[in-house]
Design a protein around this motif. Structure first.
Motif, PDB file in Angstrom:
ATOM      1  N   UNK A 183      34.482  44.007  36.981  1.00 63.27           N
ATOM      2  CA  UNK A 183      35.074  44.168  38.310  1.00 63.27           C
ATOM      3  C   UNK A 183      36.238  43.204  38.502  1.00 63.27           C
ATOM      4  N   UNK A 184      36.073  41.979  38.043  1.00 65.42           N
ATOM      5  CA  UNK A 184      37.138  40.978  38.165  1.00 65.42           C
ATOM      6  C   UNK A 184      38.379  41.395  37.382  1.00 65.42           C
TER       7      UNK A 184
ATOM      8  N   UNK B 197      41.191  51.205  33.766  1.00 70.26           N
ATOM      9  CA  UNK B 197      41.868  51.271  35.059  1.00 70.26           C
ATOM     10  C   UNK B 197      42.896  52.394  35.026  1.00 70.26           C
ATOM     11  N   UNK B 198      42.726  53.343  35.944  1.00 69.07           N
ATOM     12  CA  UNK B 198      43.652  54.461  36.079  1.00 69.07           C
ATOM     13  C   UNK B 198      44.076  54.509  37.542  1.00 69.07           C
ATOM     14  N   UNK B 199      45.283  54.091  37.821  1.00 69.98           N
ATOM     15  CA  UNK B 199      45.724  54.007  39.207  1.00 69.98           C
ATOM     16  C   UNK B 199      44.895  52.978  39.954  1.00 69.98           C
TER      17      UNK B 199
ATOM     18  N   UNK C  43      42.043  42.600  38.955  1.00 67.59           N
ATOM     19  CA  UNK C  43      43.262  41.934  38.527  1.00 67.59           C
ATOM     20  C   UNK C  43      44.342  42.893  38.088  1.00 67.59           C
ATOM     21  N   UNK C  44      43.942  44.110  37.715  1.00 65.35           N
ATOM     22  CA  UNK C  44      44.901  45.133  37.319  1.00 65.35           C
ATOM     23  C   UNK C  44      45.226  46.083  38.472  1.00 65.35           C
ATOM     24  N   UNK C  45      44.778  45.745  39.670  1.00 66.85           N
ATOM     25  CA  UNK C  45      45.136  46.543  40.833  1.00 66.85           C
ATOM     26  C   UNK C  45      44.148  47.608  41.237  1.00 66.85           C
TER      27      UNK C  45
ATOM     28  N   UNK D 121      36.488  44.974  45.711  1.00 63.84           N
ATOM     29  CA  UNK D 121      36.701  43.695  46.403  1.00 63.84           C
ATOM     30  C   UNK D 121      35.397  43.110  46.923  1.00 63.84           C
ATOM     31  N   UNK D 122      34.382  43.964  47.089  1.00 67.06           N
ATOM     32  CA  UNK D 122      33.096  43.510  47.611  1.00 67.06           C
ATOM     33  C   UNK D 122      32.070  43.291  46.497  1.00 67.06           C
ATOM     34  N   UNK D 123      32.484  43.459  45.244  1.00 65.33           N
ATOM     35  CA  UNK D 123      31.530  43.357  44.133  1.00 65.33           C
ATOM     36  C   UNK D 123      31.061  41.920  43.958  1.00 65.33           C
TER      37      UNK D 123
END
Length: 227
Positions: free
Chosen positions: A181-182, A151-153, A186-188, A110-112
């Protein structure tokens, strides 16, 4: 390495296999020593990941023995806060150290920083299941820079980020990382993880990624060819 670092390596290795469409890692060695996954790369068929090199130093020797027994077709990846001690243990087992300045790094996604590629570069984002590949293309359609994220979890494992030599020093690495990162957010995903080469450490640090441990990478001794 502390148990927290061991857990980071477990999470990274799981995501790394997803990013590269490899079989998931399986336990190897004594209980909790490490994980093993098939790579199926030329000269590197199996990779062993140490999980408690600093917590239990004897685990490095045990895993190194497993890699040495496999000959030149296996590799060993060891995250540690004491790289010199690990290198000595690896060398004592007959393994060859390949890289001496890899880093295990993390970030809060979120801070990237967000950074778009400048003209004439365009961004292409392709997602298939948990894996996203970002490509930046030049004016002639050539791939100037690329990166992958799985993305894993709540984790996003970044892999294979690179810029073509003809397109370097134009901020493309930062633009690729921003897009990855975006996509992961977006995938949680909440946390980014990666293993950085010496060349990539400055870029990732400038984007807010934190060094968690050094990573020693070694391979088994080559098997002499039959005459």
């Amino acid at each position: 390495m502390a148990k927290t670092g061991s857990e980071l390596m477990r999470r990274w290795s799981t995501g790394w296999t997803v990013a590269r469409s490899l079989p998931g890692p399986e336990p190897v060695g004594s209980a909790g020593d490490g994980l093993r996954s098939r790579c199926d790369q030329p000269g590197r068929e199996v990779e062993v990941f140490a999980l408690r090199a600093d917590e239990e130093p004897g685990s490095v020797a045990r895993l190194a023995a497993v890699v040495a027994a496999a000959g030149g077709t296996a590799g060993l990846t060891v995250p540690t806060l004491h790289p010199e001690a690990v290198q000595a243990a690896v060398a004592a087992a007959g393994l060859e150290v390949l890289h001496r300045s890899e880093w295990l790094m993390t970030t809060v996604l979120a801070e990237h920083p967000r950074q778009a590629p400048t003209a004439p570069y365009g961004r292409e984002v392709r997602t298939a299941g948990p894996v996203t590949v970002v490509s930046l293309r030049g004016s002639c359609g050539e791939v100037a820079a690329r990166g992958t994220v799985a993305v894993v979890g709540a984790d996003a494992i970044v892999d294979r980020v690179g810029t073509d030599a003809a397109h370097r020093r134009r901020g493309l690495g930062g633009a690729v990382m921003s897009a990855l990162a975006e996509a992961a957010t977006g995938q949680g995903a909440l946390t980014g993880l990666l293993v950085a080469s010496e060349e990539g450490q400055h870029l990732y640090s400038s984007l807010g990624w934190r060094h968690e441990a050094d990573v020693v990478i070694a391979r088994g001794p080559a098997v002499p060819s039959a005459r």
